[in-house]
Design a protein around this motif. Structure first.
Motif, PDB file in Angstrom:
ATOM      1  N   ALA A  49      25.401  61.909  31.978  1.00 54.95           N
ATOM      2  CA  ALA A  49      26.176  60.675  32.115  1.00 54.95           C
ATOM      3  C   ALA A  49      25.891  59.725  30.954  1.00 54.95           C
ATOM      4  CB  ALA A  49      25.852  60.004  33.442  1.00 54.95           C
ATOM      5  N   PHE A  50      24.627  59.651  30.532  1.00 51.71           N
ATOM      6  CA  PHE A  50      24.269  58.769  29.416  1.00 51.71           C
ATOM      7  C   PHE A  50      24.978  59.210  28.133  1.00 51.71           C
ATOM      8  CE2 PHE A  50      21.714  58.003  25.630  1.00 51.71           C
ATOM      9  CZ  PHE A  50      21.575  56.618  25.664  1.00 51.71           C
ATOM     10  N   LEU A  51      24.918  60.500  27.817  1.00 51.24           N
ATOM     11  CA  LEU A  51      25.532  60.983  26.581  1.00 51.24           C
ATOM     12  C   LEU A  51      27.055  60.892  26.640  1.00 51.24           C
ATOM     13  CD1 LEU A  51      23.310  64.057  25.654  1.00 51.24           C
ATOM     14  CD2 LEU A  51      23.386  61.824  24.550  1.00 51.24           C
ATOM     15  N   TYR A  52      27.623  61.147  27.808  1.00 53.46           N
ATOM     16  CA  TYR A  52      29.074  61.033  27.979  1.00 53.46           C
ATOM     17  C   TYR A  52      29.517  59.595  27.715  1.00 53.46           C
ATOM     18  CZ  TYR A  52      33.578  61.030  30.483  1.00 53.46           C
ATOM     19  OH  TYR A  52      34.900  60.883  30.830  1.00 53.46           O
ATOM     20  N   ARG A  53      28.801  58.650  28.311  1.00 54.36           N
ATOM     21  CA  ARG A  53      29.126  57.235  28.106  1.00 54.36           C
ATOM     22  C   ARG A  53      28.908  56.835  26.643  1.00 54.36           C
ATOM     23  NH1 ARG A  53      25.875  55.565  31.477  1.00 54.36           N
ATOM     24  NH2 ARG A  53      24.167  54.840  30.160  1.00 54.36           N
ATOM     25  N   PHE A  54      27.819  57.301  26.066  1.00 59.25           N
ATOM     26  CA  PHE A  54      27.494  56.973  24.677  1.00 59.25           C
ATOM     27  C   PHE A  54      28.572  57.513  23.737  1.00 59.25           C
ATOM     28  CE2 PHE A  54      25.549  57.336  20.569  1.00 59.25           C
ATOM     29  CZ  PHE A  54      24.630  56.302  20.490  1.00 59.25           C
ATOM     30  N   ALA A  55      28.999  58.746  23.977  1.00 54.14           N
ATOM     31  CA  ALA A  55      30.022  59.358  23.130  1.00 54.14           C
ATOM     32  C   ALA A  55      31.332  58.582  23.204  1.00 54.14           C
ATOM     33  CB  ALA A  55      30.241  60.808  23.539  1.00 54.14           C
ATOM     34  N   LYS A  56      31.720  58.183  24.413  1.00 52.51           N
ATOM     35  CA  LYS A  56      32.965  57.421  24.561  1.00 52.51           C
ATOM     36  C   LYS A  56      32.870  56.071  23.852  1.00 52.51           C
ATOM     37  CE  LYS A  56      33.418  57.505  29.070  1.00 52.51           C
ATOM     38  NZ  LYS A  56      34.056  57.241  30.387  1.00 52.51           N
ATOM     39  N   GLU A  57      31.737  55.393  24.007  1.00 51.55           N
ATOM     40  CA  GLU A  57      31.575  54.073  23.404  1.00 51.55           C
ATOM     41  C   GLU A  57      31.539  54.129  21.882  1.00 51.55           C
ATOM     42  OE1 GLU A  57      28.002  52.678  25.187  1.00 51.55           O
ATOM     43  OE2 GLU A  57      28.970  52.094  27.077  1.00 51.55           O
ATOM     44  N   ASN A  58      31.080  55.264  21.345  1.00 43.95           N
ATOM     45  CA  ASN A  58      30.928  55.397  19.895  1.00 43.95           C
ATOM     46  C   ASN A  58      31.984  56.315  19.264  1.00 43.95           C
ATOM     47  OD1 ASN A  58      28.165  54.046  18.967  1.00 43.95           O
ATOM     48  ND2 ASN A  58      27.888  54.883  21.030  1.00 43.95           N
ATOM     49  N   LYS A  59      33.032  56.623  20.068  1.00 44.14           N
ATOM     50  CA  LYS A  59      34.169  57.407  19.560  1.00 44.14           C
ATOM     51  C   LYS A  59      33.720  58.741  18.955  1.00 44.14           C
ATOM     52  CE  LYS A  59      37.243  53.462  18.780  1.00 44.14           C
ATOM     53  NZ  LYS A  59      36.408  52.538  19.570  1.00 44.14           N
ATOM     54  N   LEU A  60      32.877  59.450  19.694  1.00 43.39           N
ATOM     55  CA  LEU A  60      32.410  60.774  19.296  1.00 43.39           C
ATOM     56  C   LEU A  60      33.049  61.826  20.208  1.00 43.39           C
ATOM     57  CD1 LEU A  60      28.627  59.931  18.853  1.00 43.39           C
ATOM     58  CD2 LEU A  60      30.206  60.574  17.009  1.00 43.39           C
TER      59      LEU A  60
END
Length: 323
Positions: A266-277
């Motif tokens: 969940a952390f990486l999924y959220r991080f990826a979305k927030e950072n357009k990855l």
């Protein structure tokens, strides 16, 4: 480089430098909208997996995987051979991949590359360099085992290791177990092979990322919470790493991974979305060498994965546009 335009006939491209011609084929059935089950991180006998590409493809089909990638360590030699076995009906969809083992002053990283050009590319050049390095490391590791622990192997056994497509610690570990020097592969690697003190020149994450980009591929960080060996990073440490890798050109994160908890995914999924990855998913399947099932990328994370599926399809679509 091939681009698939709307209603354009689907065409293969050929790589003469890999077994069986290396045909990569695109079909209408393989369009990302059809994709439900994926696994973009697996290994074959072309690195430290135990399956042939024929056996791997059969298992992918049996597991009902719609889209997958073969990501052998520092090698894409199996990709062409595997792609040549695929039918023309687009089931399953396959993307060429590679996993570069890298290290710099901040630690160790595994960088995945997808959809890169296989012929006359920087990835091909660097993969050849990495192969030579692996041969050298294998020789030095076996010499170390002899000097430090008295483990001896016959010339034929040593040459058999060096003839592997990409010799690594698991190949030497098998030798140790066969001679009774170690009780298991884990014992051989953790208690003997990992004691090797040598420090050969290694590819840096910056070099790996730039290599993939220069070959028109998509660079992705594998299992971002994993550091060196058994080291596990905190969310803060992982975020710092990713931000630094982004400055090198990193484009995606392996958000769903067999070794992650739901919280980590969940952390990486959220991080990826927030950072357009880009958002990807992979099991890290190695056949009999690791107790990881093919396609196990979202166990206990099903609802989270379902939410991420449209973004994963966008990742596949982006790779298609580059090939």
């Amino acid at each position: 480089m091939l681009y698939l335009q709307k209603n354009e006939p689907l065409r293969p491209f050929k790589n003469p430098n890999v077994p069986n011609g290396g045909f990569m084929q695109k079909t209408a059935k393989a369009f990302p909208a059809d994709i439900q089950k994926v696994d973009f991180h697996m290994h074959s006998g072309f690195s430290d997996g135990t399956d042939t590409v024929e056996a791997l493809l059969a298992k992918v089909k049996k597991a009902g995987i719609d889209a997958f990638s073969l990501t052998d360590h520092d090698s894409f030699a199996g990709c062409g051979k595997l792609a040549a076995l695929l039918p023309n009906d687009g089931a399953p969809y396959f993307m060429p991949g590679i996993e570069f083992s890298t290290e710099d002053e901040h630690g160790k990283y595994h960088i995945l590359g997808y959809g890169f050009r296989m012929e006359h590319s920087e990835v091909a050049r660097v993969a050849a360099y990495c192969h030579e390095n692996r041969i050298l490391r294998a020789v030095k590791r076996m010499e170390f085992l002899k000097e430090a622990f008295g483990f001896t192997f016959s010339d034929n056994e040593i040459q058999a290791v060096l003839r592997q497509n990409n010799p690594g610690k698991p190949h030497i570990a098998h030798l140790c177990v066969s001679h009774g020097y170690a009780e298991s592969l884990t014992d051989a690697i953790d208690n003997y092979l990992s004691k090797y003190p040598g420090k050969e020149e290694k590819l840096t994450p910056r070099q790996a990322i730039r290599t993939i980009l220069e070959s028109d591929g998509v660079p992705v960080l594998a299992h971002g919470f994993f550091g060196s060996g058994a080291q596990r990073l905190s969310e803060e440490e992982t975020a710092q790493r990713i931000h630094r890798l982004k400055t090198f050109g990193l484009q995606g994160l392996e958000c769903f991974y067999s070794g992650f908890s739901e919280k980590q995914a969940a952390f990486l999924y959220r991080f990826a979305k927030e950072n357009k990855l880009f958002i990807t998913a992979g099991s890290d399947y190695h056949g009999a060498n690791k107790a990881i099932g093919l396609g196990t990328v979202y166990t206990d994370k099903d609802s989270l994965f379902s939410d991420a599926l449209p973004a994963i399809r966008q990742f596949v679509k982006a790779v298609i546009s580059r090939v």
